[in-house]
Design a protein around this motif. Structure first.
Motif, short mmCIF file in Angstrom:
data_model
loop_
_atom_site.label_atom_id
_atom_site.label_comp_id
_atom_site.label_asym_id
_atom_site.label_seq_id
_atom_site.Cartn_x
_atom_site.Cartn_y
_atom_site.Cartn_z
N ARG A 197 0.80 -1.21 0.00
CA ARG A 197 0.00 0.00 0.00
C ARG A 197 0.84 1.28 0.00
NH1 ARG A 197 -3.98 -0.17 3.49
NH2 ARG A 197 -4.16 2.09 3.43
N LEU A 198 2.15 1.18 -0.19
CA LEU A 198 3.03 2.33 -0.02
C LEU A 198 2.68 3.46 -0.98
CD1 LEU A 198 6.49 0.59 0.58
CD2 LEU A 198 4.87 1.51 2.27
N LEU A 199 2.56 3.16 -2.28
CA LEU A 199 2.27 4.21 -3.24
C LEU A 199 0.88 4.77 -3.02
CD1 LEU A 199 3.22 5.84 -5.66
CD2 LEU A 199 2.30 4.06 -7.16
N TRP A 200 -0.07 3.92 -2.71
CA TRP A 200 -1.43 4.37 -2.42
C TRP A 200 -1.42 5.39 -1.28
CZ3 TRP A 200 -6.30 3.20 -4.49
CH2 TRP A 200 -7.40 3.60 -3.74
N ASP A 201 -0.71 5.07 -0.21
CA ASP A 201 -0.69 5.96 0.95
C ASP A 201 0.03 7.27 0.65
OD1 ASP A 201 -2.12 4.16 2.44
OD2 ASP A 201 -0.39 3.30 3.45
N VAL A 202 1.10 7.20 -0.15
CA VAL A 202 1.82 8.43 -0.52
C VAL A 202 0.90 9.37 -1.29
CG1 VAL A 202 3.63 9.34 -2.02
CG2 VAL A 202 4.15 7.49 -0.45
N ILE A 203 0.18 8.83 -2.26
CA ILE A 203 -0.74 9.66 -3.05
C ILE A 203 -1.87 10.18 -2.17
CG2 ILE A 203 -2.40 9.63 -4.94
CD1 ILE A 203 -0.59 7.61 -6.34
N ASP A 204 -2.42 9.31 -1.36
CA ASP A 204 -3.54 9.71 -0.51
C ASP A 204 -3.15 10.84 0.45
OD1 ASP A 204 -6.16 9.58 0.38
OD2 ASP A 204 -5.74 8.05 1.87
N SER A 205 -1.96 10.74 1.01
CA SER A 205 -1.51 11.78 1.95
C SER A 205 -1.15 13.07 1.24
CB SER A 205 -0.31 11.27 2.75
OG SER A 205 0.80 11.01 1.91
N GLY A 206 -0.94 13.01 -0.09
CA GLY A 206 -0.53 14.18 -0.84
C GLY A 206 -1.68 15.00 -1.40
N ARG A 384 3.11 -7.07 12.14
CA ARG A 384 2.44 -8.16 11.45
C ARG A 384 1.73 -7.64 10.20
NH1 ARG A 384 4.31 -12.08 13.20
NH2 ARG A 384 3.80 -12.82 11.12
N GLU A 385 1.17 -6.43 10.29
CA GLU A 385 0.52 -5.85 9.10
C GLU A 385 1.50 -5.69 7.96
OE1 GLU A 385 -1.67 -2.30 9.74
OE2 GLU A 385 -3.39 -3.36 10.60
N ARG A 386 2.69 -5.19 8.28
CA ARG A 386 3.68 -4.99 7.23
C ARG A 386 4.18 -6.32 6.69
NH1 ARG A 386 5.37 -0.98 10.93
NH2 ARG A 386 7.06 -2.32 11.70
N LYS A 387 4.31 -7.30 7.54
CA LYS A 387 4.84 -8.60 7.12
C LYS A 387 3.80 -9.43 6.38
CE LYS A 387 7.10 -12.77 8.90
NZ LYS A 387 7.60 -13.48 10.10
N ASP A 388 2.58 -9.49 6.91
CA ASP A 388 1.54 -10.33 6.32
C ASP A 388 0.67 -9.59 5.31
OD1 ASP A 388 2.48 -12.30 7.98
OD2 ASP A 388 0.86 -12.14 9.44
N ARG A 389 0.77 -8.26 5.31
CA ARG A 389 0.02 -7.44 4.36
C ARG A 389 -1.50 -7.63 4.48
NH1 ARG A 389 1.98 -8.04 -1.52
NH2 ARG A 389 1.93 -10.25 -1.03
N VAL A 390 -1.97 -7.71 5.70
CA VAL A 390 -3.41 -7.75 5.97
C VAL A 390 -3.71 -6.78 7.11
CG1 VAL A 390 -3.83 -10.08 5.13
CG2 VAL A 390 -3.09 -9.75 7.48
#
Length: 541
Positions: A197-206, A384-390
């Motif tokens: 979700r990294l790119l999604w969050d970057v755009i959303d925060s921008g 765990r969220e970062r590792k399991d991506r849920v």
């Protein structure tokens, strides 16, 4: 659609019903549908946009009725404060349904015709090179349009409007341009391909300082069932459409088959392909379907890309379409007088613990019912969220996960939950894996619960695994749509032997399957246990 003149799936219909319901009642929530704004975006396409490829190259873009409808919905709704209603839009449709042309025109509109001073619009993808490929459609569209050529300048695969700070550029998660964005519009194609979700969050925060910013994601279904950002947004939209969540700023539509549809049935294909007969052709679908019927890999590709059905990897086990047939909610209080059997898969220190109760059918109910309790150490949830991506933290907020204090598994809290469930339900036996559970199993046995050790081999798990498979395929396993158990179900890969025995394989499975293992252990006791004369304590099979 509402008159049943067009065949659509349940999710598409819910999206249409939402629009018409809001036309009737949205004013009470400060919503207003502006025909002038809907007409503005719809007239932009044939007036300024030209096709760049194939038989339609150079011709005006005439939107299909379904495309025009959803663009009108997306751009026509406003708040009475004058702000655009929808800030996020999620659209899911099978391939070849005119996505690229629509996205190119949509990006140009946000960039050049939306009336936003200094509009920054981005075509976003996981890699910059991929974003450039998608963005190139917009550049070619500008090149085909005399009006746009006079207004827009193209430089180094970026679009600008002279004398303004408006720009329309490609953006990749691997580029160094993700900081300091001031986003008015973002076009995100094939969201299912985003690994996180990294790119999604970057755009959303921008886009926080933009009054009418819009984030538009469009995708086909994918093979990833691990709780990716795409599935997160998909489920969020479904929750809104089904009425379990309220968010007037989030809109969208999903074109897919219904769970009961047979994928070989040609009459159902239009549900995932609203452009059937325009850019999608029946002969082509028939040809691919014939290949899919004989080649497993081709079948998964056909289901996912041409019928927009989310599938698992080819060596995965359960069909989530079949699994979802058991998602109807039920009250746990209805199970109070029914015998049940438990399965406990205890985590080592920091992982997911699953405590599952299985209620066999009774004369008044032919279904097997499942009640789930999942435990995760609270301090470890972000990791765990970062590792399991849920979304562990969201699931905890929704009550699907019990957050235990600290950063290691709290066995005492789990013990108290099992004892509390034993006080409420007619709990006959609890199956457990001896690894890491000896102390807890002993304590529960001393408390009066019959604990049965289940060997994690074919002898202990093959029969209940096959039984679980049969229940899912027959639509007789009711699990109330628990998202954690669903995630586990989508991750399972089987271990098989030469005698056609099989069981869940933790080592080969793509991610956590603790809930399914606990469910299989509980089914073992439901199938083979239940002897009233057995004394509480620990039984070794």
């Amino acid at each position: 659609m509402l008159r049943d003149e067009i065949s659509v799936c349940r999710l598409t219909r819910l999206a249409v019903e939402r629009h018409y319901r809001d036309l009737a009642h949205g004013g009470a929530r400060g919503l207003v549908f502006r025909l002038d704004m809907a007409s503005h975006v719809l007239s932009f396409f044939p007036r300024f946009c030209r096709h760049s490829k194939g038989e339609w190259a150079g011709k005006p873009v005439d939107l299909a009725d379904w495309q025009a409808f959803w663009l009108a919905v997306e751009f026509g709704w406003y708040n009475t404060t004058g702000k655009r209603r929808f800030r996020t839009w999620y659209e899911e449709v099978a391939r070849k349904n005119g996505k690229s042309t629509k996205l190119a025109g949509l990006g140009i509109y946000l960039f050049a015709a939306d009336g936003e001073p200094g509009a920054e619009v981005y075509t976003a993808a996981t890699k910059l090179e991929q974003a450039k490929i998608t963005h190139n459609e917009a550049q070619m569209m500008v090149g085909q349009s005399p009006a746009l050529r006079q207004l827009v300048t193209a430089q180094h695969e970026k679009l600008f409007i002279a004398g303004t700070s408006c720009k329309y550029v490609p953006l990749g998660a691997d580029a160094n341009t993700s900081d300091g964005l001031n986003v008015h519009g973002a076009i995100i194609d094939e969201l299912h391909a985003h690994p996180n979700r990294l790119l999604w969050d970057v755009i959303d925060s921008g886009r926080g300082s933009r009054r009418n910013s819009l984030m538009h994601a469009i995708t086909t279904a994918g093979f990833d069932q691990e709780g990716s950002i795409c599935l997160e947004q998909r489920q969020y939209l479904i929750s809104i459409l089904e009425g379990t969540l309220e968010d007037d700023s989030f809109g969208g539509v999903i074109y897919t088959l219904d769970p009961e549809d047979e994928w070989r049935d040609e009459s159902a294909w239009c549900k995932a392909n609203p452009n059937l007969g325009v850019s999608v052709f029946l002969d082509e679908l028939r040809s691919q379907a014939r290949k899919a019927a004989g080649v497993p890999a081709a079948q998964f590709n056909f289901l996912t890309k041409r019928l927009n059905l989310w599938t698992q990897q080819i060596d995965a086990w359960l069909s989530l379409d079949a699994w979802d047939k058991g998602s109807e909610a039920f009250e746990e209080s209805l199970l109070l007088d029914r015998p049940c059997f438990g399965g406990l898969d205890l985590a080592s220190t920091t992982d997911l613990t699953a405590w599952i109760l299985v209620f066999p059918p009774c004369p008044r109910d032919p279904h097997w019912r499942v009640v789930c309790r999942f435990f995760v150490p609270e301090d470890n949830m972000p990791l765990r969220e970062r590792k399991d991506r849920v979304p562990y933290q969201l699931w905890a907020q929704q009550g699907h996960i019990i957050a235990t204090p600290g950063n290691v598994v709290d066995q005492e809290m789990i013990r108290q939950q099992i004892l509390a469930d034993a006080d409420v339900y007619d709990l006959r036996e609890v199956a457990f894996d001896e690894w890491n559970s000896a102390k807890l199993a002993t304590e529960l046995g001393e408390a009066g619960i019959l604990m049965v050790k289940i060997p994690q081999n074919f002898g202990g798990l093959s029969t209940p695994t096959k039984h679980l498979e049969g229940l899912v395929l027959a639509g007789r396993l009711m699990h109330a749509g628990n998202p954690v158990l669903r995630w586990n179900a989508g991750n399972v890969v089987l271990l098989r032997d030469t005698n056609d025995n099989y069981r869940p394989n933790k080592k080969k499975s793509r991610d956590r399957i603790d809930g399914i293992v606990a469910l299989c252990m509980a089914l073992n006791r439901a199938l083979f246990g239940g002897e009233d004369e057995m004394e509480p304590g620990i039984i070794l099979l």
